[in-house]
Design a protein around this motif. Structure first.
Motif: not given
Length: 343
Positions: A93-98, A139-141
């Motif tokens: 999985d992956n994380i997205v952030a500013i 896969n972005t959780k």
């Protein structure tokens, strides 16, 4: 939104949490022979309440939420780490952030071997929801949004944030460590409207309790169930629970501190704007100010040699030439200003 079963890691979904006899007991007892504690030296001989119910009741009243919607952690860093551990499968999985933003989001992702995707803010540090959502995939959780943001200091546009919350089918975390210094309402008011929303706050900033280490996470009762599954049973010690409980009784003092710091923030911003050394003073909704100078490394080193410690953000995305300066007492701010005028 994907169901929580789809979002939570399968092993966490199936996890049977640690349980002690006092989790299973309700009512009053006079003899405790269940936890292999030393019967002497009360009350410190007893394990603390694993769910911190007395303290949570006060926080719930103060914040306008239910006790069951609160998780208390060792600062905000513990719930940040728990969010990664609960929802993100390592190497998958992956994380997205500013970006730029608070560095512990990426550190926790790295520690848990989870891909961390940075999406740059606009040049004025505003949020582009479409650009952020475009970086997500199946896969972005989790998406992390810090508002007011660190190190930029600004509140993110509420409309753009709402586009993220409504447009993403995973978990959106809004980190409000600096919300007490901001002019806008907390996202806690939106908690019951969005099942995928987690809000983080802390006692470290406006309350002046950074050394005590007590952070707050707020979410639906169902999400909180997973936090309680995964967190260590006695993560908040008795001394911290008692001390924070006492401090909440002095909320007016906290509000007075905030007023003083906001006045000093305005003072610093005006003084900075008049200094030839400082090329730009960025708008702020926090208890710090981001400023741009010609040579951030040199100014940082000079101030450090004079015993004034600020944060050098020169190497951070979109923050070239910038220093982040916390608002101090009137005396501390005068010392800072005097030193800057000497350069």
């Amino acid at each position: 939104m994907r169901t929580l079963q789809e979002l939570v890691r399968p092993n966490i979904f199936a996890l049977k949490p640690y349980s002690c006899a006092r989790n299973e007991f309700t009512g009053e007892a006079s003899v405790f022979l269940d936890a292999n504690e030393n019967p002497l030296n009360g009350p410190y001989n007893r394990y603390p309440d694993p769910l911190q119910l007395e303290l949570k009741a006060k926080i719930a009243k103060m914040k306008g939420v239910k006790v069951e919607q609160i998780m208390l952690g060792n600062g905000s860093d513990e719930p940040i780490d728990l969010i990664v551990r609960i929802f993100c499968e390592p190497k998958e999985d992956n994380i997205v952030a500013i970006a730029p933003s608070y560095g512990m989001y990426e550190v926790c992702a790295d520690v848990n071997n989870v891909e961390y995707r940075k999406v740059l803010l606009n040049e004025d540090y505003s949020l582009d929801a479409d650009k952020l959502l475009a970086a997500t995939d199946k896969n972005t959780k989790v998406i992390f949004l810090c508002s007011p943001n660190n190190p930029t200091g600004n509140l993110l546009n509420r409309g753009e944030m709402l586009k993220v919350v409504n447009g993403f089918d995973g978990i959106v975390v809004v980190d409000e460590a600096y919300i007490d210094f901001a002019s806008e309402q907390s996202w806690l008011a939106e908690l019951d409207k969005h099942e995928n929303l987690i809000v983080l706050q802390t006692f470290s900033k406006a309350w002046g309790l950074a050394a005590v280490r007590c952070g707050m996470a707020f979410a639906s009762e169902e999400i909180m169930g997973y936090f309680n599954k995964v967190k260590y049973p006695y993560n908040i010690n008795l001394l911290t629970q008692q001390f924070v409980n006492e401090q909440i009784e002095m909320e007016q003092r906290k509000q007075d501190w905030v007023k003083m710091l906001l006045a000093q923030r305005d003072r610093l911003a005006k003084e900075f704007a008049a200094m030839p050394l400082i090329k730009k003073v960025y708008p702020t909704d926090a208890n710090f100010i981001l400023v741009k100078v010609d040579d951030a490394n040199a100014v940082y080193k000079y101030l450090m040699e004079k015993g004034v410690i600020v944060r050098n953000r020169n190497s951070v995305s979109l923050c070239g030439g910038c220093l982040r300066i916390t608002v101090g007492t009137a005396e501390e701010n005068t010392e800072l200003l005097d030193r800057l005028k000497e350069i």
